[in-house]
Design an enzyme around this catalytic site. Structure first.
Site, PDB file in Angstrom:
ATOM      1  CG  HIS A 168      -2.121  -0.704   1.259  1.00 19.47           C
ATOM      2  ND1 HIS A 168      -2.612  -1.362   2.357  1.00 19.47           N
ATOM      3  CD2 HIS A 168      -3.042  -0.898   0.272  1.00 19.47           C
ATOM      4  CE1 HIS A 168      -3.757  -1.946   2.056  1.00 19.47           C
ATOM      5  NE2 HIS A 168      -4.046  -1.678   0.793  1.00 19.47           N
ATOM      6  CB  CYS A 264      -2.692   0.707   8.466  1.00 21.81           C
ATOM      7  SG  CYS A 264      -1.263   0.554   7.440  1.00 21.81           S
TER       8      CYS A 264
END
Ligand code: ARG
Length: 696
Positions: A168, A264
């Protein structure tokens, strides 16, 4: 605490490492401690809460990764772009996040089916709000970026992730207040790094070492001058402090086991809209059409791999599968690239594979005039070895003098096109630019196309001696055939041919009419002549294999003799040179061309020391070649390869597998590489030709 800033988090009630969808989860199945996870999450929650308001979404049983709210979606102003997860393991989180966004009054946007986008995990706003950085490569699809640009009315800069540990964007990239950027450069491809460097000045780029990157130091929450992260090395802390940031470490080891940390675990849901921003996505797309034995020749795989490896993405719009062995297939593929520039590079390579525009979308080439002699217009199309056609005023014209690394000149009045080297371009000539209206003509039999073959003789275990014998048999048959048909074989050879005792065999091939031209450098001629005159090659006795006393002077003596005679031909005519490779050339009227280099001794009067003349002379002798035998001379062979269009058979022999691979990798069936001692190869070849010549 009156801060208008808000973050979304999700308590880790159902958190666990339950499956493996990224490399961090491997080996960590059910290995995280629920108690410790809860404690670590709580600490982070309190830290964030000290600087902003934190909203909570209700965790759901069965969706363990829901704690990672960065992947809920992406918020800008009143719009929330909902995530569309790549992995089924997380797709069930979508409705819960959607509901939360709707309840909060956001306008929710959803990506089309099958277009993955993983929210703020892969899309990070510049902290000044000037643009959106968007990642692709693992979880989010490049084609999602234009939607973001349109829906959020912002410029989107696409960055390609290439290290699966940093799957990511937010695992390796963190824009900070004041235009700073904390990131790990190795997680991105070269083009993305260049884009980052263009947008963020050097003094604002804080680059991570791998040790910090793997501790998820870039997975940080930045609020004003505060940076909250799992762990940072002392140098990194100093660096951040130096730029005025305060680093707050909070251990998140239990979440690292699932591949996430502070960033996150949070989603910033108040992101102000900048007045000045405007929709713009660098992403360029184009539909290509491919036809042929797409499956059995592996063409479609090569095309799609090339797109992905080159930083692009694709979507198959249409595939017509040919059902019989002999019937062809066709495909329409939408290709996307992060920028127009990358798109052109991809297209140029796809054209080599035979990709074209869809028939209904064919168009003429773009032409631009030469304005400075010896240079091409910017954006000029660089030619390749493949037979090429260009579309001019509605008709396809075949390009003449096909070779690689040239420009294509179009003469519209005479409907002609040809390859021309940059240095030969004349002011006013019209040059093909961009990639439209260009196609390569592929032979239909490419059904059997396989990657270039390579045979290893010496390399233990790679290939048996028998296999080299088989190639030699094939080549011998081919040489005989070409000779009988009156065809053309060109040999390029290096001095190793002489050192390894191959000189006598090459001389024989010439004598018996198997060679129509010989290309080399000063050295092969000097060594051949030294051997002919003095029996040594670089001072080594070729019969006994030992150095001759004072032999190092032999090659200069040989050079001197030829210089005195005025040249190789003259030396033969004067009866000075009576044997060897070059003697045979002169005797048989086989033309040769010697290209000089900086290390040449002498040089021989025959050696071209003007390299432009040498290239022209090589090109002249290569014209119409049916087969080229490249014998242990990387330099001259590469030069020859560049001048040779596809369709000419190439045989490259070298003891170094790397050289063979480099030379024979023309993505065509016609090239064969043989890894072996060249002297040995030539002796086998001559022996095989003798066998063929025996009366049946
Ligand atoms: N296990 C989760 C996944 O692989 C971790 C997500 C981390 N989130 C993030 N924004 N990087 O999807």
């Amino acid at each position: 605490m009156n801060s208008p800033l808000r973050f979304l988090m999700c308590p880790p009630e159902h958190y666990d490492v339950d499956y493996v969808i990224n490399p961090w989860m491997e080996g960590n199945l059910h290995k995280s401690s629920p108690a410790r996870a809860r404690e670590q999450w709580q600490q982070l929650y309190q830290l964030v809460q000290a600087h902003a308001q934190v909203d909570l979404v209700t965790p759901q049983a069965g969706w363990p990764d829901m704690v990672f709210t960065a992947n809920a979606g992406l918020v800008l102003g009143q719009t929330a772009v909902l995530s569309r997860f790549y992995h089924p393991e997380r797709q069930g989180e979508e409705p819960y996040f959607k509901q939360w966004f709707l309840e909060q009054g956001y306008q929710v946007r959803e990506m089309p089916q099958d277009l993955p986008f993983e929210g703020a995990g892969d899309a990070l706003l510049d902290r000044e709000g000037r643009w959106l950085w968007a990642g692709y490569g693992f979880r989010s699809e490049l084609d999602s970026h234009p939607y973001l640009a349109r829906w959020l009315d912002i410029e989107v800069l696409s960055l390609r992730l290439v290290d699966e540990r940093f799957y990511h964007l937010d695992t390796c990239f963190c824009p900070l207040q004041g235009g700073y950027l904390l990131y790990y450069p190795s997680a991105f491809d070269a083009y993305s790094n260049r884009l980052i460097e263009l947008r963020v000045p050097r003094e604002k780029r804080i680059m991570l070492e791998e040790t910090d990157a793997v501790q998820f130091a870039a997975n940080a929450v930045n609020i004003g001058q505060i940076v909250i992260l799992n762990q940072a090395s002392d140098p990194l802390k100093t660096h951040l402090q130096h730029h005025g940031f305060q680093v707050l470490e909070t251990p998140l080891t239990e979440f690292l086991k699932a591949g996430g940390a502070s960033k996150c675990l949070t989603l910033r849901v108040t992101e102000p809209v900048m007045e000045t921003s405007q929709a713009k996505a660098g992403v360029a797309s184009r539909v290509i059409y491919l036809e042929g034995h797409l499956l059995d020749s592996g063409l479609i795989n090569r095309a799609l791999d090339l797109v992905v490896e080159g930083g692009g993405s694709f979507q198959i719009l249409n595939f017509q599968l040919g059902l019989q062995r002999q019937s062809t297939s066709s495909a329409e593929v939408k290709v996307s690239a992060p920028s127009g520039e990358v798109m052109e590079t991809l297209m140029a390579q796809l054209i080599d594979l035979g990709a074209a525009a869809r028939p209904q979308e064919e168009q003429d080439v773009y032409l631009e005039p030469v304005t400075q002699a010896g240079t091409a217009p910017e954006d000029f199309y660089v030619s390749t070895i493949y037979p090429t056609e260009v579309r001019v005023e509605g008709t396809w014209i075949r390009v003449q003098h096909q070779r690689m690394d040239a420009a294509i000149v179009v003469d519209r009045s005479n409907r002609r096109a040809s390859c021309k080297l940059l240095r030969d371009l004349v002011v006013g000539e019209e040059i093909v630019v961009r990639v439209e209206g260009i196609r390569t003509v592929r032979k239909p039999e490419s059904r059997e196309a396989k990657p270039a073959q390579e045979f290893s003789f010496m390399g233990a275990g790679v290939s048996s001696e028998r296999r080299v014998e088989l190639v030699v048999e094939q080549i011998a048959w081919e040489l005989r055939h070409i000779r009988d048909q009156g065809g053309r074989v060109v040999v390029t050879a290096g001095p190793v041919v002489i050192h390894t005792g191959g000189g006598e065999h090459l001389a024989r091939l010439i004598r018996e009419g198997y060679v129509q031209a010989l290309l080399g450098g000063n050295a092969i001629a000097v060594h051949d002549i030294e051997q002919a005159l003095l029996g040594t090659s670089l001072g080594v006795d070729m019969q006994r294999g030992i150095s001759v006393h004072g032999g190092h002077r032999h090659h200069l003596k040989a050079i001197n003799t030829i210089r005195q005679a005025g040249g190789i031909r003259q030396a033969v005519q004067q009866g000075l040179l009576t044997q060897g490779v070059f003697y045979e050339c002169v005797q048989r009227g086989v033309p040769f061309s010697l290209a000089g280099s900086i290390r040449d001794d002498g040089p021989l009067p025959d050696t071209w020391m003007d390299l432009i003349q040498a290239q022209a002379d090589y090109a002249r002798l290569l014209e119409g070649a049916d087969l080229i035998l490249m014998l242990s001379s990387m330099l001259h062979s590469i030069g020859v390869g560049n001048m040779t269009p596809a369709g000419v058979k190439l045989v490259c022999v070298d003891i170094n597998p790397a050289v063979v691979t480099k030379l024979s990798d023309r993505g065509s069936v016609e090239s064969v590489g043989v890894v072996t001692d060249v002297g040995l190869f030539l002796s086998l070849l001559v022996r095989q030709l003798d066998r063929l010549n025996l009366p049946a």
